[in-house]
Design a protein around this motif. Structure first.
Motif, PDB file in Angstrom:
ATOM      1  N   ASP A 121       5.255   2.718   5.570  1.00  0.00           N
ATOM      2  CA  ASP A 121       4.777   3.345   4.332  1.00  0.00           C
ATOM      3  C   ASP A 121       5.199   2.461   3.162  1.00  0.00           C
ATOM      4  O   ASP A 121       6.212   2.697   2.501  1.00  0.00           O
ATOM      5  CB  ASP A 121       5.395   4.752   4.230  1.00  0.00           C
ATOM      6  CG  ASP A 121       4.915   5.499   2.999  1.00  0.00           C
ATOM      7  OD1 ASP A 121       3.851   5.140   2.456  1.00  0.00           O
ATOM      8  OD2 ASP A 121       5.603   6.454   2.596  1.00  0.00           O
ATOM      9  N   VAL A 122       4.412   1.414   2.918  1.00  0.00           N
ATOM     10  CA  VAL A 122       4.793   0.386   1.945  1.00  0.00           C
ATOM     11  C   VAL A 122       4.490   0.846   0.516  1.00  0.00           C
ATOM     12  O   VAL A 122       3.397   1.340   0.240  1.00  0.00           O
ATOM     13  CB  VAL A 122       4.039  -0.927   2.248  1.00  0.00           C
ATOM     14  CG1 VAL A 122       4.378  -2.002   1.213  1.00  0.00           C
ATOM     15  CG2 VAL A 122       4.356  -1.419   3.657  1.00  0.00           C
ATOM     16  N   ASP A 123       5.458   0.663  -0.368  1.00  0.00           N
ATOM     17  CA  ASP A 123       5.252   0.942  -1.794  1.00  0.00           C
ATOM     18  C   ASP A 123       4.651  -0.314  -2.428  1.00  0.00           C
ATOM     19  O   ASP A 123       5.331  -1.339  -2.537  1.00  0.00           O
ATOM     20  CB  ASP A 123       6.598   1.283  -2.442  1.00  0.00           C
ATOM     21  CG  ASP A 123       6.464   1.535  -3.949  1.00  0.00           C
ATOM     22  OD1 ASP A 123       5.361   1.331  -4.512  1.00  0.00           O
ATOM     23  OD2 ASP A 123       7.475   1.933  -4.551  1.00  0.00           O
ATOM     24  N   PRO A 124       3.385  -0.253  -2.860  1.00  0.00           N
ATOM     25  CA  PRO A 124       2.729  -1.480  -3.357  1.00  0.00           C
ATOM     26  C   PRO A 124       3.402  -2.041  -4.605  1.00  0.00           C
ATOM     27  O   PRO A 124       3.364  -3.246  -4.839  1.00  0.00           O
ATOM     28  CB  PRO A 124       1.292  -1.011  -3.646  1.00  0.00           C
ATOM     29  CG  PRO A 124       1.391   0.463  -3.848  1.00  0.00           C
ATOM     30  CD  PRO A 124       2.505   0.919  -2.945  1.00  0.00           C
ATOM     31  N   ARG A 126       6.532  -2.218  -5.174  1.00  0.00           N
ATOM     32  CA  ARG A 126       7.761  -2.933  -4.811  1.00  0.00           C
ATOM     33  C   ARG A 126       7.540  -4.041  -3.797  1.00  0.00           C
ATOM     34  O   ARG A 126       8.445  -4.835  -3.525  1.00  0.00           O
ATOM     35  CB  ARG A 126       8.796  -1.941  -4.264  1.00  0.00           C
ATOM     36  CG  ARG A 126       9.371  -1.017  -5.344  1.00  0.00           C
ATOM     37  CD  ARG A 126      10.094   0.165  -4.722  1.00  0.00           C
ATOM     38  NE  ARG A 126      11.171  -0.230  -3.844  1.00  0.00           N
ATOM     39  CZ  ARG A 126      11.555   0.449  -2.751  1.00  0.00           C
ATOM     40  NH1 ARG A 126      10.943   1.566  -2.411  1.00  0.00           N
ATOM     41  NH2 ARG A 126      12.548   0.026  -1.998  1.00  0.00           N
ATOM     42  N   HIS A 127       6.349  -4.068  -3.224  1.00  0.00           N
ATOM     43  CA  HIS A 127       6.077  -5.082  -2.198  1.00  0.00           C
ATOM     44  C   HIS A 127       5.990  -6.478  -2.836  1.00  0.00           C
ATOM     45  O   HIS A 127       5.377  -6.659  -3.877  1.00  0.00           O
ATOM     46  CB  HIS A 127       4.759  -4.759  -1.485  1.00  0.00           C
ATOM     47  CG  HIS A 127       4.432  -5.732  -0.385  1.00  0.00           C
ATOM     48  ND1 HIS A 127       4.986  -5.641   0.868  1.00  0.00           N
ATOM     49  CD2 HIS A 127       3.623  -6.818  -0.357  1.00  0.00           C
ATOM     50  CE1 HIS A 127       4.523  -6.629   1.626  1.00  0.00           C
ATOM     51  NE2 HIS A 127       3.699  -7.357   0.904  1.00  0.00           N
ATOM     52  N   PHE A 141       5.063 -13.429  -5.174  1.00  0.00           N
ATOM     53  CA  PHE A 141       3.867 -12.775  -5.718  1.00  0.00           C
ATOM     54  C   PHE A 141       3.990 -11.269  -5.616  1.00  0.00           C
ATOM     55  O   PHE A 141       4.384 -10.740  -4.573  1.00  0.00           O
ATOM     56  CB  PHE A 141       2.623 -13.189  -4.914  1.00  0.00           C
ATOM     57  CG  PHE A 141       2.392 -14.666  -4.866  1.00  0.00           C
ATOM     58  CD1 PHE A 141       1.639 -15.291  -5.855  1.00  0.00           C
ATOM     59  CD2 PHE A 141       2.926 -15.432  -3.839  1.00  0.00           C
ATOM     60  CE1 PHE A 141       1.414 -16.664  -5.812  1.00  0.00           C
ATOM     61  CE2 PHE A 141       2.699 -16.808  -3.786  1.00  0.00           C
ATOM     62  CZ  PHE A 141       1.953 -17.426  -4.776  1.00  0.00           C
ATOM     63  N   GLU A 144       0.031  -7.178  -8.615  1.00  0.00           N
ATOM     64  CA  GLU A 144      -0.661  -7.302  -9.894  1.00  0.00           C
ATOM     65  C   GLU A 144      -1.003  -8.755 -10.207  1.00  0.00           C
ATOM     66  O   GLU A 144      -2.110  -9.063 -10.648  1.00  0.00           O
ATOM     67  CB  GLU A 144       0.217  -6.706 -11.005  1.00  0.00           C
ATOM     68  CG  GLU A 144      -0.493  -6.625 -12.338  1.00  0.00           C
ATOM     69  CD  GLU A 144       0.403  -6.073 -13.439  1.00  0.00           C
ATOM     70  OE1 GLU A 144       1.586  -5.760 -13.155  1.00  0.00           O
ATOM     71  OE2 GLU A 144      -0.073  -5.982 -14.580  1.00  0.00           O
ATOM     72  N   SER A 216       6.195  -6.825   6.906  1.00  0.00           N
ATOM     73  CA  SER A 216       7.210  -5.963   6.319  1.00  0.00           C
ATOM     74  C   SER A 216       7.352  -4.675   7.124  1.00  0.00           C
ATOM     75  O   SER A 216       7.788  -3.652   6.612  1.00  0.00           O
ATOM     76  CB  SER A 216       6.806  -5.665   4.866  1.00  0.00           C
ATOM     77  OG  SER A 216       7.747  -4.861   4.240  1.00  0.00           O
TER      78      SER A 216
END
Lengths: 430, 430
Positions: A121-124, A126-127, A141, A144, A216
């Motif tokens: 469950d990746v937090d975009p 913070r990725h 990178f 955004e 990840s």
């Protein structure tokens, strides 16, 4: 003016078992399907009040923000495949139900899954993706910043190296649908940043020959990729069929290496480490190595072989009586475009060339079609694909002869479907 | 070896406002994006324990039957558009959020909706399509029998005749996103039976020149279509992006007339009535007729005009500071392929040709791209498409001059976006 299929002359039968010329598809007046549609008499043509369906008489639902399939289609699901449970509990797989689909794009909700440690469950927000190792300027990178980069859009298949494993290793053919037998295969329109752009921004040093890509997810699945592939057509994929990549396919970003075996297209990509040699990660030396018939092993098999199978009809289906059908299926190759697909309806004694739906994109699923008149006799259907390099899909016995009996990776043999006199469609080995 | 964008020489600037040559997209070494990515120092490169995101440390979710977008993406929705509420309460519309999407395929969940009486809940087992009127053999088709017919797969856009209506009629430009302004436009891979096959089976009589198509929704939306279009490339569409058509798009079957205005592609199709003249239904004489500047009216406008707009950047977005961006957008034409898209970054004083993503399919959305270096000054971006017939997208004033001021149908004028010094992107008329 119209000829029904029963009028088709001997010249239009092009191979045994009732196969008709693909050119008939271009002459609609020759392929009237005769008895398939019901005749409409004057009385059935006029709607009686009782014939008016209830959905016409009530107000429909208003527009909504995000649509879903019809309620009547909720049985069209990915097949959960669990042969690996004894080997590794963390493995989790599902297969695309190709026997329920038409066209070439796989709906994102039905794209196959192979997870080595589940779907994180990746937090975009913070990725991060790190580009480091043998580069002049290591870079980091976020999502955004990537939105400002040049992008490319291309349609490509993904196929797990273990797709069709049951046909590879089971002594007797498993009776299951295309979802279980060949479902670790899907096709999407991918959009993202060419990796060459990012690599050039970082400045790859001359001794940088490999890139170790890591995800990840919990097991941090990692694979070593030759720098040539990265620079040639590798994509940092951010979008799938127009919208953000789905969680199952690596949200918010994945590696996309057109034609290369599925697991190398690392999902939830977080690190690109430029090295002078492959890393020999657990995932490459322990999981995706195949043993040949002479006992030697092949550690890196990059591009997937040329392959095809018939989706309509296919195993677990039942024929709807003799008469006209369109045989339809999927073909692909990791080496480039599909050049030709041949179909046999007599177990391989004779073959007819199928029509291919265009545009034929390289390293993408291609739909083939051939008109067919089934006379109700038992027979065996099969398809055989050839790609633009001249590679031809092998028979199962030829494929088996190359490998140790335990190998189930990179199975691309011809798929025969037996049609019984009762109209059952069954998986067979030939 | 790598040049950052600040190294780009004067020769590579091809038009005012900082537009760069599309050929730069093929030379990745020239478009390093400079300051966009963060530099990674030795210390930031090594992951501290606190940097390890929590999703890496827990087991992920197992495979599931049908996937959905990530939770973080739930704000990517169709825009509910309700300008019609005063006119007709039964109208229900939603627009595709093109400013949140990339690529060319529209995800089925985000395909635009225009419902004249809501979305009916059709039972596929009871749904029938009647083919009747001036034919030798009236026919009735159920969904199962249609599965045996030859099919075709092709990617085509659909656009409502009223798309972009706010730009057409509002005296001041509405400040809204691409979903509200241009969202009644989507693009899918459609699969279904060529209508010529069904027509030939029924045997169209020589006096059969039109086909009146009617839907199974409450208002029974009906449109008259010339028989030439039906026979040439009309499709009875059964599948959308590989799976069964979504309820919003006409489940279980719809008419698909590539390039023709949206409502003619009748959803929930239940009747094809072959006639010798158009039926002048309420929907064609009362709703989709446009009034010209001289007061005369055009009752049938079939193919949609050539059109384009920039999706990135577009209104409601905010620029992320000066520097490199890729300008990206969509172009299409009801008459065939997009031939060329030009982009201006100085309000139309100078133009540069954009790169087009291939394959360029006829009557399908085509993505265009152009590298751009924004120096932070206020300016106006616009795109101008030309199709293979030579038709060019008009300026708004030229479009308005053709029609009565009340007309909002078939608006295809150039869309200018103003970028302010603060980086706001706004809708403007020019």
């Amino acid at each position: 003016m119209t000829k029904s299929i029963s009028d088709v002359s001997g010249d239009e039968v092009v191979a045994g078992g009732g196969l008709l010329s693909r050119r008939l598809l271009l002459k609609s007046s020759l392929i009237g399907t005769g008895a398939v549609a019901a005749g409409l008499t004057a009385s059935t043509g006029a709607l009686a009040e009782a014939d008016i369906p209830d959905w016409v008489t009530v107000s429909g639902e208003r527009a909504r923000g995000y649509g879903l399939p019809a309620e009547s289609e909720t049985d069209v699901q990915r097949a959960i495949i669990e042969p690996w449970q004894e080997v590794a509990a963390a493995f989790s797989l599902s297969g695309t139900p190709h026997h329920r689909l038409r066209g070439t794009i796989t709906p994102s909700g039905l794209h196959f899954e192979v997870h080595h440690g589940g779907r994180p469950d990746v937090d975009p927000a913070r990725h991060r993706l790190m580009l480091h190792g043998l580069v002049e300027r290591p870079l980091k990178f976020d999502l955004e910043s990537l939105e400002r980069y040049p992008m490319v859009t291309a349609t490509h298949f993904l196929e797990c190296a273990g797709n069709s494993l049951f046909n590879a290793i089971m002594p007797e053919p498993m009776q299951a649908g295309c979802d279980m037998l060949h479902g670790l295969l899907s096709n999407s329109e991918w959009t993202g940043v060419p990796l060459s752009v990012l690599m050039d921004e970082a400045g790859v040093k001359p001794e940088g020959l490999w890139v170790v890509a890591a995800g990840s997810d919990g097991p941090a699945l990692a694979r070593s990729i030759p720098i040539e592939k990265i620079m040639n057509d590798g994509i940092l994929a951010l979008y799938q069929n127009g919208e953000r990549i789905r969680p199952e396919q690596g949200y918010p970003m994945r590696l996309l290496l057109p034609g290369f075996e599925g697991n190398m297209n690392v999902k939830w990509l977080t690190s690109l480490w430029v090295t002078d040699a492959p890393a020999h990660t657990k995932h490459e030396s322990g999981e995706y190595t195949e043993i040949l018939a002479d006992g030697s092993s092949v550690k890196f098999t990059f591009a997937l072989g040329v392959k095809s199978f018939i989706t309509h009809p296919s195993a677990t289906m039942t024929m709807n009586g003799p008469g006209f059908y369109e045989i339809s299926g999927l073909a692909w190759s990791g080496a480039g475009r599909v050049e030709r697909v041949e179909v046999s309806a007599d177990g391989g004694q004779s073959w007819a060339e199928a029509a291919l739906d265009g545009p034929i994109n390289p390293r993408a699923l291609t739909r083939f079609r051939l008109p067919w008149r089934w006379d109700g006799s038992p027979l065996v259907l099969m398809s055989r694909a050839t790609d633009e390099t001249g590679a031809v899909q092998p028979a199962r016995s030829d494929w088996k002869a190359k490998y140790d009996p335990s190998n189930f990776l990179h199975y691309n043999a011809i798929q025969p479907w037996q049609i019984t006199a009762e109209g059952a469609v069954q998986n067979v080995y030939m």
